[in-house]
Design an enzyme around this catalytic site. Structure first.
Site, PDB file in Angstrom:
ATOM      1  N   LYS A 165      54.785  46.994-127.831  1.00  0.00           N
ATOM      2  CA  LYS A 165      53.274  47.488-128.246  1.00  0.00           C
ATOM      3  C   LYS A 165      52.372  47.268-127.483  1.00  0.00           C
ATOM      4  O   LYS A 165      51.578  45.362-127.030  1.00  0.00           O
ATOM      5  CB  LYS A 165      52.334  46.444-129.418  1.00  0.00           C
ATOM      6  CG  LYS A 165      51.348  46.221-130.001  1.00  0.00           C
ATOM      7  CD  LYS A 165      50.508  45.423-131.187  1.00  0.00           C
ATOM      8  CE  LYS A 165      50.213  44.507-130.093  1.00  0.00           C
ATOM      9  NZ  LYS A 165      49.189  45.567-129.575  1.00  0.00           N
ATOM     10  N   GLU A 238      53.157  34.508-120.923  1.00  0.00           N
ATOM     11  CA  GLU A 238      53.034  34.685-119.540  1.00  0.00           C
ATOM     12  C   GLU A 238      50.965  34.685-120.192  1.00  0.00           C
ATOM     13  O   GLU A 238      50.558  35.566-120.945  1.00  0.00           O
ATOM     14  CB  GLU A 238      53.077  35.769-118.822  1.00  0.00           C
ATOM     15  CG  GLU A 238      52.511  35.159-117.490  1.00  0.00           C
ATOM     16  CD  GLU A 238      51.421  36.395-117.231  1.00  0.00           C
ATOM     17  OE1 GLU A 238      50.224  35.420-117.043  1.00  0.00           O
ATOM     18  OE2 GLU A 238      51.151  37.016-117.142  1.00  0.00           O
ATOM     19  N   CYS A 272      45.362  37.691-114.291  1.00  0.00           N
ATOM     20  CA  CYS A 272      45.720  36.098-114.591  1.00  0.00           C
ATOM     21  C   CYS A 272      46.105  35.679-112.948  1.00  0.00           C
ATOM     22  O   CYS A 272      45.512  34.181-113.182  1.00  0.00           O
ATOM     23  CB  CYS A 272      46.947  36.590-115.226  1.00  0.00           C
ATOM     24  SG  CYS A 272      48.822  36.949-114.975  1.00  0.00           S
ATOM     25  N   GLU A 369      38.431  30.703-118.416  1.00  0.00           N
ATOM     26  CA  GLU A 369      38.796  31.744-117.402  1.00  0.00           C
ATOM     27  C   GLU A 369      38.111  32.850-117.174  1.00  0.00           C
ATOM     28  O   GLU A 369      37.611  32.683-118.765  1.00  0.00           O
ATOM     29  CB  GLU A 369      40.144  32.098-117.447  1.00  0.00           C
ATOM     30  CG  GLU A 369      40.891  33.391-116.929  1.00  0.00           C
ATOM     31  CD  GLU A 369      42.175  33.892-117.905  1.00  0.00           C
ATOM     32  OE1 GLU A 369      41.548  33.872-118.465  1.00  0.00           O
ATOM     33  OE2 GLU A 369      43.147  34.341-116.815  1.00  0.00           O
TER      34      GLU A 369
HETATM   35  O1  TXE Z   1      43.488  39.085-125.583  1.00  0.00           O
HETATM   36  P1  TXE Z   1      44.946  38.655-126.230  1.00  0.00           P
HETATM   37  P2  TXE Z   1      42.270  39.963-125.747  1.00  0.00           P
HETATM   38  C1  TXE Z   1      42.748  36.578-121.192  1.00  0.00           C
HETATM   39  C2  TXE Z   1      41.665  36.490-120.917  1.00  0.00           C
HETATM   40  C3  TXE Z   1      40.763  38.046-121.684  1.00  0.00           C
HETATM   41  C4  TXE Z   1      41.050  37.202-122.813  1.00  0.00           C
HETATM   42  C5  TXE Z   1      41.375  38.132-124.559  1.00  0.00           C
HETATM   43  O2  TXE Z   1      40.667  35.755-120.504  1.00  0.00           O
HETATM   44  O3  TXE Z   1      39.169  37.408-122.002  1.00  0.00           O
HETATM   45  O4  TXE Z   1      42.898  36.494-122.835  1.00  0.00           O
HETATM   46  O5  TXE Z   1      41.490  39.060-124.138  1.00  0.00           O
HETATM   47  C6  TXE Z   1      47.880  40.955-129.153  1.00  0.00           C
HETATM   48  N1  TXE Z   1      49.915  37.980-132.849  1.00  0.00           N
HETATM   49  N2  TXE Z   1      43.285  36.708-120.633  1.00  0.00           N
HETATM   50  O6  TXE Z   1      41.384  39.047-126.568  1.00  0.00           O
HETATM   51  O7  TXE Z   1      44.495  38.727-127.798  1.00  0.00           O
HETATM   52  C7  TXE Z   1      46.795  41.797-128.350  1.00  0.00           C
HETATM   53  O8  TXE Z   1      46.565  43.234-130.110  1.00  0.00           O
HETATM   54  C8  TXE Z   1      50.580  38.996-132.196  1.00  0.00           C
HETATM   55  C9  TXE Z   1      44.286  36.788-119.886  1.00  0.00           C
HETATM   56  O9  TXE Z   1      42.478  41.586-125.285  1.00  0.00           O
HETATM   57  O10 TXE Z   1      45.623  37.788-125.812  1.00  0.00           O
HETATM   58  C10 TXE Z   1      47.084  43.008-126.928  1.00  0.00           C
HETATM   59  O11 TXE Z   1      48.542  43.363-127.348  1.00  0.00           O
HETATM   60  N3  TXE Z   1      50.124  39.426-130.666  1.00  0.00           N
HETATM   61  C11 TXE Z   1      45.696  37.896-119.614  1.00  0.00           C
HETATM   62  C12 TXE Z   1      47.510  40.962-126.624  1.00  0.00           C
HETATM   63  O12 TXE Z   1      47.932  39.938-127.936  1.00  0.00           O
HETATM   64  C13 TXE Z   1      48.110  39.431-130.286  1.00  0.00           C
HETATM   65  C14 TXE Z   1      45.612  39.770-119.766  1.00  0.00           C
HETATM   66  C15 TXE Z   1      46.979  40.414-125.666  1.00  0.00           C
HETATM   67  O13 TXE Z   1      45.636  40.351-126.571  1.00  0.00           O
HETATM   68  C16 TXE Z   1      47.877  38.561-131.726  1.00  0.00           C
HETATM   69  C17 TXE Z   1      44.931  39.673-121.028  1.00  0.00           C
HETATM   70  C18 TXE Z   1      48.261  37.715-132.479  1.00  0.00           C
HETATM   71  N4  TXE Z   1      47.725  36.835-133.701  1.00  0.00           N
HETATM   72  C19 TXE Z   1      43.425  38.545-121.703  1.00  0.00           C
HETATM   73  N5  TXE Z   1      46.351  39.186-131.628  1.00  0.00           N
HETATM   74  C20 TXE Z   1      46.809  37.510-118.470  1.00  0.00           C
HETATM   75  N6  TXE Z   1      47.293  36.461-119.063  1.00  0.00           N
HETATM   76  O14 TXE Z   1      46.697  38.134-118.313  1.00  0.00           O
HETATM   77  C21 TXE Z   1      46.395  40.044-130.978  1.00  0.00           C
HETATM   78  N7  TXE Z   1      47.412  40.321-130.402  1.00  0.00           N
END
Ligand code: TXE
Length: 468
Positions: A165, A238, A272, A369
């Site tokens: 997903k 990650e 990241c 971050e």
């Molecule tokens: O991330 P989310 P977001 C960090 C970066 C950014 C912050 C928020 O600091 O500002 O995260 O980004 C799915 N159970 N990174 O809100 O929510 C969601 O649909 C399972 C660092 O976009 O973590 C998406 O597919 N899954 C990072 C995925 O999780 C759930 C890269 C990531 O979304 C969920 C991106 C739940 N309860 C953002 N809720 C890196 N490590 O590189 C949402 N999702």
């Protein structure tokens, strides 16, 4: 419209959600919104496909090679879609997809040695690695294709089947990938679904998957781990980082500035492992700030489709607002913007590449971050103190040390709490054959290399006594 793929077939669309072009801030496409029944269907189909897929190593390796060829041939078609939904310049979209091809080929070629611990007069003991079953893969919006492939390729290679997903901000290229790879993978082996955040939560509590492989924020990663705990699903997380770069007192600011700048600003800082804070010795601080600021001012920020664009917009509104807030907060606290400091005056989520000075730890943009094109450069007097501050973060993804004296840089590197530490470069260790994973709040488990593949397996010991 790109459709979800379950069991090798496109799935009828029950509902949709909008996908926004970050270069305009306007919706430009719709994606299917997976229903709970469709989620069940995807999981059950993957479970069925697992029964045969897990058995034949050679078939799997050939299928991954076929997937690599198919994806490579589709780079020209997929890159514009990735740019449209993610924002990155076309050339970066192309290299992201090319990177995913490299990962597929690496895992197709990876030989897994038989581990025989004993084979003598007393008996035989061998360790095998069994696939887990169905893997639920959940990915973010910064590198939708690469990060999906970091999960798909090793999971499939090990004999699992996958339901993936993508983020609701960037679902389209992953949906297209699902459609494309059905030509080369048996039905049900790779299923692609899309939906808003609650769909991710439903995947983590679904009874079928034996493993959740997640890349995203630390806050959501915690929810994933908690949801997986009940069923003792395996998890790899990650997560975020607040990656420090420590410049030593014998470094030459002008010489290191290009590499340091791009390590922080590549993909608009939405990486990241981007450099998120720089510690520079007091006597080099002004020169380094100016060298970085000069680069920030000269970068061409434009729509990803524009000729010559080096950075595009930020991916989404919440991220744009977050970067805007963090920089405004730093400026209110007395920081100075040596370059940038504000959004670009145009529609879409464009932000000026920003270099901040006159601030230190305790400011939000240093401690949190930022995940955007804004870099704080902090002066230090005492190296031990800089190392202490670098480690004072709850994160520990990557770090770097910059000095022509490799021995000394190596000693400082050994003090840093991070999953990967590089010298005179940042993030060199992101390769298919090296483990990538964070310490502390930056993650759990690793991806890539044989170690990443092992995360998609459970160990099994096979023993027998010697034959009389
Ligand atoms: O991330 P989310 P977001 C960090 C970066 C950014 C912050 C928020 O600091 O500002 O995260 O980004 C799915 N159970 N990174 O809100 O929510 C969601 O649909 C399972 C660092 O976009 O973590 C998406 O597919 N899954 C990072 C995925 O999780 C759930 C890269 C990531 O979304 C969920 C991106 C739940 N309860 C953002 N809720 C890196 N490590 O590189 C949402 N999702």
């Amino acid at each position: 419209m790109h459709q979800m793929t379950i069991g090798g077939k496109p799935v009828p669309v029950a509902g949709t959600f909008d996908v926004t072009d970050p270069a305009t801030g306007e919706p430009f496409a719709q994606a299917p919104d997976c229903t709970p029944d469709q989620l069940d269907h995807a999981m059950n189909t993957a479970a069925e496909a697992f029964r045969t897929w897990r058995r034949d190593d050679r078939t799997r390796r050939e299928a991954l090679r076929g997937a690599a060829d198919a994806l490579e041939a589709a780079i020209g078609r997929l890159a514009p879609l990735l740019t449209a939904e993610q924002g990155k310049p076309l050339k970066d979209a192309r290299s992201e997809i090319a990177g995913a091809v490299v990962w597929l080929r690496y895992y197709a070629d990876l030989e897994l040695p038989r581990e025989i611990v004993q084979d003598d007069a007393r008996g035989h003991a061998e360790i095998v690695r069994r696939p887990l079953g169905v893997v639920a893969a959940i990915t973010p919006w910064n590198f939708p294709v690469t990060l999906a492939m970091w999960k798909i390729a090793p999971a499939l290679r090990a004999g699992n089947t996958v339901v993936v997903k993508p983020s609701p901000y960037t679902p389209l290229t992953t949906l297209a990938l699902g459609e494309l790879l059905q030509e080369v993978l048996p039905p049900g082996v790779l299923n692609v679904i899309s939906g808003r955040d609650p769909l991710g939560a439903l995947m983590t509590t679904h009874p079928v998957p034996r493993k959740i492989s997640f890349t995203g924020s630390t806050a959501t990663g915690r929810r994933v781990a908690a949801a997986a705990a009940d069923d003792l699903k395996r998890v790899t997380l990650e997560l975020g980082g607040n990656d420090p770069a420590i410049v030593l007192d014998d470094a030459d600011p002008e010489q290191i500035a290009d590499r340091l700048f791009w390590a922080a600003f590549r993909n608009n800082g939405q990486v990241c492992l981007a450099v998120k804070r720089v510690y520079a010795p007091e006597h080099l601080h002004a020169d380094l700030v100016e060298a970085l600021a000069a680069r920030a001012r000269s970068v061409r920020v434009d729509a990803g489709t524009a000729e010559g664009a080096q950075l595009g917009p930020l991916n989404n509104r919440p991220q744009f607002d977050r970067v805007t807030d963090l920089v405004a907060d730093a400026l209110r606290q007395g920081a100075l913007a040596a370059a940038g400091g504000a959004p670009l005056d145009r529609p879409g989520y464009f932000y000026q590449p920003t270099v901040l000075t006159g601030l230190t730890d305790g400011t939000r943009i240093v401690d949190e971050e930022q995940f955007g094109p804004a870099l704080p450069v902090i002066a230090y007097r005492d190296l031990a103190d800089a190392v202490e501050r670098a480690n004072a973060s709850p994160y520990g993804l990557t770090a770097s040390v910059w000095s022509p004296d490799l021995d000394r840089a190596g000693q400082v590197a050994a003090e840093l709490e991070a999953g990967q530490v590089s010298v005179n470069v940042h993030g060199l260790g992101v390769r298919p054959d090296l483990p990538f994973g964070g310490h502390k709040w930056s993650g759990l488990g690793v991806e890539n290399g044989p170690w990443g593949l092992y995360g998609f397996t459970d160990l099994q010991v096979l023993t027998r006594p010697a034959q009389p």
